[in-house]
Design a protein around this motif. Sequence first.
Motif, mmCIF file in Angstrom:
data_model
loop_
_atom_site.group_PDB
_atom_site.id
_atom_site.type_symbol
_atom_site.label_atom_id
_atom_site.label_comp_id
_atom_site.label_asym_id
_atom_site.label_seq_id
_atom_site.Cartn_x
_atom_site.Cartn_y
_atom_site.Cartn_z
ATOM 1 N N ALA A 11 0.982 -1.135 -0.021
ATOM 2 C CA ALA A 11 -0.252 0.128 -0.046
ATOM 3 C C ALA A 11 0.824 1.260 -0.020
ATOM 4 O O ALA A 11 1.931 1.376 0.684
ATOM 5 N N LEU A 12 0.384 2.397 -0.725
ATOM 6 C CA LEU A 12 1.404 3.546 -0.875
ATOM 7 C C LEU A 12 0.761 4.634 -0.088
ATOM 8 O O LEU A 12 1.407 5.772 0.058
ATOM 9 N N GLY A 13 -0.435 4.342 0.749
ATOM 10 C CA GLY A 13 -0.938 5.176 1.486
ATOM 11 C C GLY A 13 -1.759 6.534 1.204
ATOM 12 O O GLY A 13 -1.974 7.429 1.708
ATOM 13 N N TRP A 14 -2.001 6.535 -0.163
ATOM 14 C CA TRP A 14 -2.782 7.702 -0.738
ATOM 15 C C TRP A 14 -4.272 7.728 -0.113
ATOM 16 O O TRP A 14 -4.538 8.685 0.481
ATOM 17 N N SER A 15 -5.232 6.466 -0.177
ATOM 18 C CA SER A 15 -6.441 6.817 0.463
ATOM 19 C C SER A 15 -6.491 7.048 2.091
ATOM 20 O O SER A 15 -7.490 7.689 2.354
ATOM 21 N N GLU A 16 -5.438 6.514 2.810
ATOM 22 C CA GLU A 16 -5.429 6.655 4.002
ATOM 23 C C GLU A 16 -5.643 8.268 4.577
ATOM 24 O O GLU A 16 -6.106 8.748 5.219
ATOM 25 N N ASP A 69 -3.077 11.846 -12.169
ATOM 26 C CA ASP A 69 -2.306 12.396 -11.103
ATOM 27 C C ASP A 69 -2.113 11.138 -10.457
ATOM 28 O O ASP A 69 -0.794 11.206 -9.946
ATOM 29 N N LEU A 70 -2.728 10.034 -10.270
ATOM 30 C CA LEU A 70 -2.629 8.755 -9.455
ATOM 31 C C LEU A 70 -1.517 8.318 -10.244
ATOM 32 O O LEU A 70 -0.682 7.859 -9.673
ATOM 33 N N ALA A 71 -1.411 8.130 -11.665
ATOM 34 C CA ALA A 71 -0.125 7.567 -12.204
ATOM 35 C C ALA A 71 1.169 8.193 -11.822
ATOM 36 O O ALA A 71 2.091 7.563 -11.630
ATOM 37 N N THR A 72 1.011 9.686 -11.842
ATOM 38 C CA THR A 72 2.024 10.389 -11.531
ATOM 39 C C THR A 72 2.590 10.061 -9.976
ATOM 40 O O THR A 72 3.936 9.761 -9.732
ATOM 41 N N PHE A 73 1.592 9.919 -9.212
ATOM 42 C CA PHE A 73 1.930 9.647 -7.760
ATOM 43 C C PHE A 73 2.514 8.190 -7.604
ATOM 44 O O PHE A 73 3.471 7.968 -6.854
ATOM 45 N N SER A 129 -4.304 -3.072 -0.621
ATOM 46 C CA SER A 129 -3.871 -1.893 -1.660
ATOM 47 C C SER A 129 -5.090 -1.097 -2.064
ATOM 48 O O SER A 129 -5.893 -1.866 -3.050
ATOM 49 N N ASN A 130 -5.312 -0.044 -1.570
ATOM 50 C CA ASN A 130 -6.267 0.833 -2.262
ATOM 51 C C ASN A 130 -6.131 1.246 -3.642
ATOM 52 O O ASN A 130 -6.948 1.346 -4.276
ATOM 53 N N GLU A 131 -4.840 1.518 -3.879
ATOM 54 C CA GLU A 131 -4.198 2.050 -5.101
ATOM 55 C C GLU A 131 -4.857 0.883 -6.314
ATOM 56 O O GLU A 131 -5.370 1.284 -7.326
ATOM 57 N N GLY A 132 -4.684 -0.257 -5.884
ATOM 58 C CA GLY A 132 -5.006 -1.487 -6.894
ATOM 59 C C GLY A 132 -6.586 -1.209 -7.107
ATOM 60 O O GLY A 132 -6.939 -1.411 -8.447
#
Length: 247
Positions: free
Chosen positions: A99-104, A123-127, A146-149
């Motif tokens: 997990a990359l922590g974005w949604s949190e 933007d998410l792709a850049t992140f 993984s929220n990003e997934g």
Amino acid sequence: QMIATRMPGLSLVLMRGDEVAQRHFGFRDLTTRQPPTGHTRYGLGSVTKVFTALAIMQLVQEGALELDHTLTHYLPLEAHALGDATIRHVLAHSSGLPALGWSETKMSSHWFMDGFPIGGYEDLATFMHGADAWRTAEPCERWQYSNEGYILLGRLIESLDGRPYTQALTARLLEPLGMTRITFSQAVVTSDDDRVQPYMARDDGTLMPGSNLYGAMPAAGGLVSTADDMTALANLLLGKGTLPDGQ
């Protein structure tokens, strides 16, 4: 459990065959101190992922995608960091990317400003760019939430269905299930008095107001629903895709 965890309110639905029983405890809001009911809107958070997964499986059933193709096969730009992970791996949180922590950061401004400034999939792709270097396992070796997934699975639904995620989910699942009080809309929720106020716990155990996960990319956690409506989803799952009326 409510006392031990300082849970303000709770709704339970018990199902056995055609029998359904509900019981509601506590408060939907600590200010008004009104009790919840079967119609009270709760933020579903990550239970939204169940709907996303169901829509993905509908697309598999329709022949629009293959579970064992990589997600990058369909989303080469957005999913680049997921490497060789297949759609099956991403559905099962086993892509190998942690997990990359974005949604949190979206859950409370007390955690990190008001969330990372990510306005859409570009933007998410850049992140996520370069995050493949953070890989801790090969696909299917480890379970790592993984929220990003799941946000990217929502993008995949949009790409193959041809409609925005919220419209696709509404047509594919919410309307056929007769879920009349489920919504992605913050405006609809905030204008409704019969809704839960989310809370988060501080380090000292006291509660502070939180927020549901509204936003432009809601596939990992954007739905708000009720105990009554979620009974329809439970019936669908218990019936393995067939509702009690045969649909």
